[in-house]
Design a protein around this motif. Sequence first.
Motif, PDB file in Angstrom:
ATOM      1  N   ARG A 259       0.827  -1.214   0.000  1.00 17.01           N
ATOM      2  CA  ARG A 259       0.000   0.000   0.000  1.00 17.01           C
ATOM      3  C   ARG A 259       0.858   1.260   0.000  1.00 17.01           C
ATOM      4  NH1 ARG A 259      -4.579   0.249   4.268  1.00 17.01           N
ATOM      5  NH2 ARG A 259      -5.120   2.023   2.942  1.00 17.01           N
TER       6      ARG A 259
ATOM      7  N   ASP B 201      -1.370   2.621  -3.882  1.00 17.57           N
ATOM      8  CA  ASP B 201      -2.659   2.490  -3.215  1.00 17.57           C
ATOM      9  C   ASP B 201      -3.696   3.243  -4.046  1.00 17.57           C
ATOM     10  OD1 ASP B 201      -4.603   1.824  -1.334  1.00 17.57           O
ATOM     11  OD2 ASP B 201      -3.411   2.482   0.381  1.00 17.57           O
ATOM     12  N   SER B 202      -4.938   3.204  -3.618  1.00 11.33           N
ATOM     13  CA  SER B 202      -6.004   3.867  -4.373  1.00 11.33           C
ATOM     14  C   SER B 202      -5.814   5.378  -4.359  1.00 11.33           C
ATOM     15  CB  SER B 202      -7.370   3.500  -3.800  1.00 11.33           C
ATOM     16  OG  SER B 202      -7.489   3.987  -2.482  1.00 11.33           O
TER      17      SER B 202
ATOM     18  N   ASN C   3      -1.641   5.308  -8.892  1.00  8.87           N
ATOM     19  CA  ASN C   3      -2.587   4.780  -7.918  1.00  8.87           C
ATOM     20  C   ASN C   3      -3.013   3.398  -8.420  1.00  8.87           C
ATOM     21  OD1 ASN C   3      -4.886   5.121  -9.736  1.00  8.87           O
ATOM     22  ND2 ASN C   3      -4.807   7.310  -9.256  1.00  8.87           N
ATOM     23  N   THR C   4      -3.863   2.727  -7.676  1.00  8.78           N
ATOM     24  CA  THR C   4      -4.224   1.349  -8.032  1.00  8.78           C
ATOM     25  C   THR C   4      -4.787   1.264  -9.450  1.00  8.78           C
ATOM     26  OG1 THR C   4      -4.770   1.017  -5.691  1.00  8.78           O
ATOM     27  CG2 THR C   4      -5.488  -0.694  -7.233  1.00  8.78           C
TER      28      THR C   4
ATOM     29  N   SER D 182      -2.871  -0.538 -12.639  1.00  6.42           N
ATOM     30  CA  SER D 182      -3.537  -1.669 -13.293  1.00  6.42           C
ATOM     31  C   SER D 182      -3.719  -1.406 -14.788  1.00  6.42           C
ATOM     32  CB  SER D 182      -4.891  -1.914 -12.630  1.00  6.42           C
ATOM     33  OG  SER D 182      -5.590  -2.943 -13.284  1.00  6.42           O
TER      34      SER D 182
ATOM     35  N   ARG E  37      -1.964  -7.677  -4.286  1.00  6.16           N
ATOM     36  CA  ARG E  37      -1.818  -6.750  -3.165  1.00  6.16           C
ATOM     37  C   ARG E  37      -0.936  -7.387  -2.113  1.00  6.16           C
ATOM     38  NH1 ARG E  37      -1.118  -2.289  -2.739  1.00  6.16           N
ATOM     39  NH2 ARG E  37      -3.120  -1.578  -3.572  1.00  6.16           N
TER      40      ARG E  37
ATOM     41  N   SER F 138      -9.500   0.360   0.448  1.00  7.53           N
ATOM     42  CA  SER F 138      -8.322   0.074  -0.372  1.00  7.53           C
ATOM     43  C   SER F 138      -8.493  -1.258  -1.099  1.00  7.53           C
ATOM     44  CB  SER F 138      -7.068   0.036   0.507  1.00  7.53           C
ATOM     45  OG  SER F 138      -5.925  -0.306  -0.247  1.00  7.53           O
TER      46      SER F 138
ATOM     47  N   ASP G 279      -8.648  -2.449  -5.109  1.00  7.27           N
ATOM     48  CA  ASP G 279      -7.854  -3.583  -5.619  1.00  7.27           C
ATOM     49  C   ASP G 279      -8.720  -4.513  -6.462  1.00  7.27           C
ATOM     50  OD1 ASP G 279      -5.723  -2.601  -4.160  1.00  7.27           O
ATOM     51  OD2 ASP G 279      -5.891  -4.080  -2.556  1.00  7.27           O
TER      52      ASP G 279
END
Length: 387
Positions: free
Chosen positions: A47, A51-52, A64-65, A69, A85, A113, A117
């Motif tokens: 994280r 992280d988000s 960010n996530t 991605s 994660r 969070s 994910d």
Amino acid sequence: MISQRLLKVINQKKTLLGIGPMSKNCVDASIQLSGEYKIPLMLIASRRQIDSEEFGGGYVNNWNTKTFSEYVKKNDKSKNIILCRDHGGPWQNNLEISQNFNLRKAMESAKRSYTADIDNNLKVIHIDASISKSEKKVSPKNILERTFELYEYCYAYAKKKKKEIVFEVGTEEQSGSTNTFEEIEFFLSEITKFCKKNKLPNIFFIVLQSGTKVVELRNIGSFDSIVRVENQLPVEIQIIKLIEICKKYNVNFKEHNADYLSQESLRWHPFLGIQAVNVAPEFGTTETKAILKLMKQNRNYDLFDEFSKICINSKKWKKWLINNSNATELEKVIISGHYLFSSQEGKKILSELDHKLKKKNIDMNKIIIKEIKKNILKYLKNFRLVK
């Protein structure tokens, strides 16, 4: 199915590799290798790394996530990268610590969070409930209660979103030795009972202490030691016993903190039956060393000094030092460099270096990626993932 993809490798008596996405170059190196060798590689984002957006992203490439991605999906043409994660859970993000979240807020934060994910196709979800702001060492009872709550939440959310995930559980602690047999029996017994009672899938990975401990630029755990630990079985015998317990509960053994182990130790992993391994800081230090080498070779001493200064001033190296450390200033720079790649100052220095090297027809990132790939390949060969 993700579990079948992972088991296909495990059942061939090979050890899966989880790679910390320490930088964009590290991610690119992983994508390239997974495509070239047609093997699954796990990118294990903590994280703090990624992280988000709600929690400020992370220190890796300002991703960010979601953007992380999307980047991997766009560039992973062979579809062999598995997003994971690493160390999700309460107080695993600096924001939750700096704002002194209580347990309820930290758990809700962890859930949000995890939601990001799952929405963004992270497939292996690690639940690590071992950190607390109020307890110096979290009791097994509290770890289990928090793990159960997060497990149920993630499974229900993934099911609702029609997303497939598998679970990894285990703690943050690097002890340098191994778990006791009683500890792991109790933990696995309780989790198995919980899953059965609530009609949930069993965990896929259990993180166990296997005699690894990363400090500075080396691994000082008992796995790589030729000296036997007093009143302890040899680590290889203990690991075989731990794996027997894992088999009893139909769970796969995952080792964290395998950075800097010797080639001989790495070769033993598949033979001992260690099914998966995480490596992270070593790939960050590999990139930092490559950058510093390019600066010196091309007489960019001003940039070398600037980068060294921001690394030393960041204090990011402090948590990696042993007591009464003799680490040099250069070693502190190598240890902490990857934390600064995406900082405002770090980006400015690296952009200037890239610009100067391009004038000499030198592709900085190509050289760095080559070095990271060489390091990752060391693991892939010893884990029997490639010949």
